[in-house]
Design an enzyme around this catalytic site. Structure first.
Site, PDB file in Angstrom:
ATOM      1  N   LYS A 100       0.883  -1.142   0.003  1.00 43.27           N
ATOM      2  CA  LYS A 100      -0.131   0.000  -0.072  1.00 43.27           C
ATOM      3  C   LYS A 100       0.829   1.221  -0.011  1.00 43.27           C
ATOM      4  CE  LYS A 100      -4.071  -1.910   0.009  1.00 43.27           C
ATOM      5  NZ  LYS A 100      -5.287  -1.692  -1.124  1.00 43.27           N
ATOM      6  N   GLU A 122      -9.680   5.607   3.034  1.00 41.19           N
ATOM      7  CA  GLU A 122     -10.506   4.551   3.599  1.00 41.19           C
ATOM      8  C   GLU A 122      -9.674   3.205   3.975  1.00 41.19           C
ATOM      9  OE1 GLU A 122      -9.136   2.561   0.329  1.00 41.19           O
ATOM     10  OE2 GLU A 122     -10.109   4.592   0.319  1.00 41.19           O
ATOM     11  N   SER A 389       1.709  -9.797  -0.545  1.00 40.72           N
ATOM     12  CA  SER A 389       1.364  -8.405  -0.725  1.00 40.72           C
ATOM     13  C   SER A 389       1.505  -7.706   0.935  1.00 40.72           C
ATOM     14  CB  SER A 389       0.095  -8.210  -0.931  1.00 40.72           C
ATOM     15  OG  SER A 389      -1.075  -9.046  -0.308  1.00 40.72           O
TER      16      SER A 389
END
Length: 408
Positions: A100, A122, A389
């Site tokens: 991210k 969010e 991830s």
């Protein structure tokens, strides 16, 4: 018309994408589209972003040959070479513990370029919220993160991290109180404060240009992996696997290999308690096209077109929609999609932990679980690339509870 990798002038990949938003947001989206195009063409923007990705986020992340996992899934003995070779793209080693940060850095710099000092975001699993709060702290921007009440409970560690980084966490009590509802509240905030606020959307979903923008910022994953695998093996992978919620890590891995037709893309969604139970979050496996959060894409909806509530043990996959580009991949046949249950994801979680000493997040544990099921059918000497991830720190309490282990 769109090319295979760029949306058309309506922001669509084939039939999917577009802008289905209130009129008050159209000007802001147009402004964002122009600013993104200008930034991409600006060598100084690219240089600053690349510098932060390297010196701040820790890129390039390693490509790790998972020899023990390869041997186990090949059924090879201790002295035998494995019949398939599995490589992990270690996004879990990036700053903040997940992929991210790549997108958060790009959009943070873009927001500063636009002169917008108030950032909203969010989050579901909390990793995007942490990445956004991290970037805002570093750039000196105000940060507000919307998070569903259910996710606040199961991701308490990341909530604390966000607050420690100076972010305000706004708990969402409406609807299913998960990621979908956090996005709803973030969009409401953006409509109200559009002139001063940038919405730092965390996945490759939403109205154009967000799916394109997030994909471009996350494509560093696949670009690095491509170069690293060619250096390690002298050829491209036969399979590329990634978990799919909204789809940012998957599209980031897949996109740089798009024109390499020999590379087979497999996205793995959350089947929750089973695709037929109604308690799942597998939009591409069990949904149909419709409009959600400003874009036309696959989503879970009932016969009346109402968005269904979802379930996954993984907060980051607990979302009823998916990005438009992955929907295009499904319709065009460029990628195939599968789904694994909560229990299978826990098996994948333990599998990597026990074989390689790497504790994955529950999101990529879904991809690992499907790989374990797929392995017997993979041709001998295949190369498999898996996007790891995120790391599993955030999921310890969830996993312990699922396994009936008392952490106290």
């Amino acid at each position: 018309m769109a090319s295979r990798t760029l949306p058309d002038d309506r922001g669509r990949f084939g039939d999917f994408g577009g802008r289905f938003v209130p009129e008050t947001l159209m000007t802001a989206l147009g402004e964002l589209e122009r600013a993104f195009a200008e930034a991409q063409a600006d060598a100084s923007f690219r240089e600053e972003l690349d510098g932060l990705l390297h010196n701040y986020a820790g890129r390039p992340t390693p490509l790790y040959f998972a020899e023990n996992l390869s041997r186990k899934l090949s059924g090879a003995g201790a002295d035998e070479p494995p019949s398939l070779r599995i490589y992990l793209k270690r996004e879990d080693l990036a700053h903040t513990g997940a992929h991210k940060i790549n997108n958060a850095l790009g959009q943070g710099l873009l927001a500063r370029r636009l002169g917008k000092r108030r950032i909203i975001a969010e989050t579901g699993a909390g990793q995007h919220g942490v990445a956004t709060a991290t970037v805002c702290a570093m750039l000196g921007l105000e940060c507000i993160v919307y998070m569903g009440a259910v996710d606040v409970q199961r991701q308490a560690l990341n909530v604390f991290r966000m607050k420690l980084l100076g972010a305000e966490v706004r708990v969402v009590e409406s609807g299913s109180r998960t990621l979908k509802d956090a996005i709803n509240e973030a969009i409401r905030d953006w409509v109200t404060n559009v002139t001063t606020t940038h919405y730092l959307l965390g996945s490759a979903v939403g109205p154009h240009p967000y799916p394109l923008m997030v994909r471009e910022f996350q494509s560093v994953i696949g670009s690095e992996a491509r170069e690293q695998l060619l250096a390690a093996e002298g050829r491209l992978p036969d399979y590329a696997l990634a978990c799919v919620g909204g789809g940012s890590n998957a599209i980031g891995l897949f996109h740089p290999f798009y024109d390499d037709e020999s590379v087979r893309f497999i996205g793995v969604e959350a089947a929750g308690e089973g695709l037929s139970t109604g308690r799942r979050a597998a939009s591409l496996s069990a949904g149909r096209p419709g409009v959600l959060h400003g874009a036309y894409s696959y989503l879970l909806q009932d016969e009346a077109g109402q968005v269904e509530e979802t379930h996954s043990i993984s907060a980051g996959l607990d979302y009823p929609g998916v990005g438009p580009e992955l929907s295009f991949y499904k319709e065009s046949g460029r990628a195939q999609f599968a789904a694994v249950t909560d229990d299978e994801a826990l098996d994948g979680f333990r599998l990597l932990s026990e074989t390689e000493g790497i504790i994955p997040a529950l999101e990529p544990a879904h991809a690992l679980a499907y790989l374990a099921k797929l392995a017997p059918d993979i041709a001998k000497d295949s190369l498999v690339l898996v996007c790891l991830s995120g790391r599993g720190d955030k999921d310890m309490e969830t996993v312990a509870q699922a396994l009936g282990v008392d952490l106290v």
